[in-house]
Design a protein around this motif. Structure first.
Motif, mmCIF file in Angstrom:
data_model
loop_
_atom_site.group_PDB
_atom_site.id
_atom_site.type_symbol
_atom_site.label_atom_id
_atom_site.label_comp_id
_atom_site.label_asym_id
_atom_site.label_seq_id
_atom_site.Cartn_x
_atom_site.Cartn_y
_atom_site.Cartn_z
ATOM 1 N N ILE A 162 1.013 -1.128 0.014
ATOM 2 C CA ILE A 162 -0.044 -0.240 -0.025
ATOM 3 C C ILE A 162 0.742 1.280 0.000
ATOM 4 O O ILE A 162 0.554 2.265 -0.641
ATOM 5 C CB ILE A 162 -1.021 -0.049 1.157
ATOM 6 N N ALA A 163 1.814 1.457 0.734
ATOM 7 C CA ALA A 163 2.980 2.235 0.618
ATOM 8 C C ALA A 163 3.618 2.669 -0.609
ATOM 9 O O ALA A 163 3.589 3.733 -1.127
ATOM 10 C CB ALA A 163 4.029 2.230 1.709
ATOM 11 N N VAL A 164 3.845 1.681 -1.423
ATOM 12 C CA VAL A 164 4.209 1.808 -2.932
ATOM 13 C C VAL A 164 3.032 2.573 -3.708
ATOM 14 O O VAL A 164 3.269 3.417 -4.405
ATOM 15 C CB VAL A 164 4.933 0.535 -3.532
ATOM 16 N N ALA A 165 2.005 2.131 -3.544
ATOM 17 C CA ALA A 165 0.995 2.315 -4.531
ATOM 18 C C ALA A 165 0.437 3.587 -4.193
ATOM 19 O O ALA A 165 0.150 4.542 -5.129
ATOM 20 C CB ALA A 165 -0.254 1.209 -4.045
ATOM 21 N N LEU A 166 0.610 4.049 -2.897
ATOM 22 C CA LEU A 166 0.172 5.277 -2.510
ATOM 23 C C LEU A 166 1.219 6.541 -3.083
ATOM 24 O O LEU A 166 0.726 7.484 -3.419
ATOM 25 C CB LEU A 166 -0.076 5.937 -0.897
ATOM 26 N N GLU A 167 2.373 5.988 -3.001
ATOM 27 C CA GLU A 167 3.662 7.060 -3.347
ATOM 28 C C GLU A 167 3.234 7.068 -4.898
ATOM 29 O O GLU A 167 3.464 8.326 -5.387
ATOM 30 C CB GLU A 167 4.744 6.504 -3.083
ATOM 31 N N THR A 168 3.012 6.157 -5.470
ATOM 32 C CA THR A 168 2.759 6.072 -7.202
ATOM 33 C C THR A 168 1.660 7.165 -7.478
ATOM 34 O O THR A 168 1.940 7.871 -8.346
ATOM 35 C CB THR A 168 2.726 4.644 -7.774
ATOM 36 N N VAL A 169 0.473 6.941 -6.746
ATOM 37 C CA VAL A 169 -0.681 7.782 -7.045
ATOM 38 C C VAL A 169 -0.098 9.219 -6.780
ATOM 39 O O VAL A 169 -0.465 10.178 -7.405
ATOM 40 C CB VAL A 169 -1.784 7.225 -6.270
ATOM 41 N N ARG A 170 0.401 9.335 -5.432
ATOM 42 C CA ARG A 170 0.865 10.762 -5.064
ATOM 43 C C ARG A 170 1.727 11.391 -6.253
ATOM 44 O O ARG A 170 1.459 12.596 -6.678
ATOM 45 C CB ARG A 170 1.754 10.932 -3.932
ATOM 46 N N SER A 171 2.568 10.898 -6.928
ATOM 47 C CA SER A 171 3.439 11.186 -7.733
ATOM 48 C C SER A 171 2.771 11.707 -9.032
ATOM 49 O O SER A 171 3.240 12.594 -9.653
ATOM 50 C CB SER A 171 4.866 10.498 -8.040
ATOM 51 N N ARG A 172 1.784 10.866 -9.254
ATOM 52 C CA ARG A 172 1.125 11.065 -10.451
ATOM 53 C C ARG A 172 -0.067 12.414 -10.451
ATOM 54 O O ARG A 172 -0.154 13.282 -11.377
ATOM 55 C CB ARG A 172 -0.024 9.782 -11.110
#
Length: 191
Positions: A162-172
């Motif tokens: 979930i941490a990786v997924a949230l960071e990906t969405v935040r960067s987008r």
């Protein structure tokens, strides 16, 4: 899964065209680039896409990789995912997509996303943490069942932590740490 030519290339083209048009519209909506007429046109398109997918599901069950190919199966998933106005269709699509996954004719992480979206739209907590709320100043998870074990559940369906997924969405969506001019909207983690 098979990589042969799809059995129904005509259906594949139609699914891809419909999902592509809707994706362009959603991207413009997230950036608040639509007027009231365009918003209404987008809702009309979503309803038409849902009606089309309902016919496809009735005739073929889930349009999986063998029937329409991977790109069109993804398009069908996208249409189902964004049919928030028709919970009955989303529930049926979740069941049929689950059967296609069991038959090795669809991707399990697509099922997880649709399952979560259907749960959220039913007023329940999601299982895999794929549904997020984009606010003007942050991105947050929609309600989640048993957050302490979400990464274990995500691993079972091929999703990153979930941490990786949230960071990906935040960067987008928040490349500079801000979502200036972005309205609140529920979105799905990319799949």
């Amino acid at each position: 899964m098979t990589t042969n030519d799809p059995q129904r290339p005509d259906l594949a083209r139609e699914l891809i065209a419909r999902a592509t048009e809707s994706a362009v519209h959603r991207a413009r909506r997230v950036r608040d680039q639509l007027d009231a007429v365009q918003l209404g046109q987008g809702r009309h398109t979503d309803h038409a896409n849902t009606k089309f997918l309902r016919r496809v599901l009735g005739e073929y069950e889930w349009p999986g990789h063998r029937l329409v190919g991977p790109a069109a199966a993804r398009a069908a998933w996208s249409i189902a995912l964004h049919s928030d106005h028709d919970l009955t269709l989303q529930r049926a699509a979740t069941i049929l997509l689950g059967r296609a996954v069991q038959a090795d004719d669809a991707l399990v992480h697509h099922w997880a996303h649709l399952h979560d979206r259907t749960l959220i739209n039913s007023g329940q907590d999601q299982e895999y943490g794929t549904q997020l709320l984009l606010r003007s100043d942050r991105i947050e998870l929609c309600p989640l069942r048993a957050p302490g074990s979400v990464d274990k559940r995500r691993a079972t369906v091929g999703l990153p932590s979930i941490a990786v997924a949230l960071e990906t969405v935040r960067s987008r969506y928040m490349p500079n740490g801000s979502t200036d001019e972005v309205p609140s909207v529920v979105l799905a983690e990319a799949a």
